[in-house]
Design a protein around this motif. Structure first.
Motif: not given
Length: 89
Positions: A44-64
């Motif tokens: 899901p997009s929420k899990h992708l957002a969480a994984r991206l924030s841990t990998a790159t340090g950038v916070l993004m929403t699921a809609s983004s």
């Protein structure tokens, strides 16, 4: 500055080419997001957002996340928020 004022001062009528908010992520971050989405299509997009924030340090929403994947022909899964009906219902 108005268009007429700009014409009288500088003899130009061009406007700014860039408008809107700057992108939070870099091209490498977008490639990393695409790689994550392609490797696990059922995420899901929420899990992708969480994984991206841990990998790159950038916070993004699921809609983004979903908006970033659309130009590449990918759709992140939107989780189902209702209880699926059983056979006896």
């Amino acid at each position: 500055m108005g268009v007429w004022k700009q014409w009288t001062n500088e003899h130009q009528t061009t406007r700014k080419t860039s408008s809107g908010r700057r992108k939070v992520t870099l091209e490498g971050d977008d490639r990393h997001l695409l790689h994550m989405a392609v490797n696990d299509r059922s995420t899901p997009s929420k899990h992708l957002a969480a994984r991206l924030s841990t990998a790159t340090g950038v916070l993004m929403t699921a809609s983004s996340i979903r908006r970033r994947l659309l130009p590449h022909g990918l759709c992140a899964r939107v989780p189902l928020y209702r209880i699926p009906l059983a056979e006896n219902h």
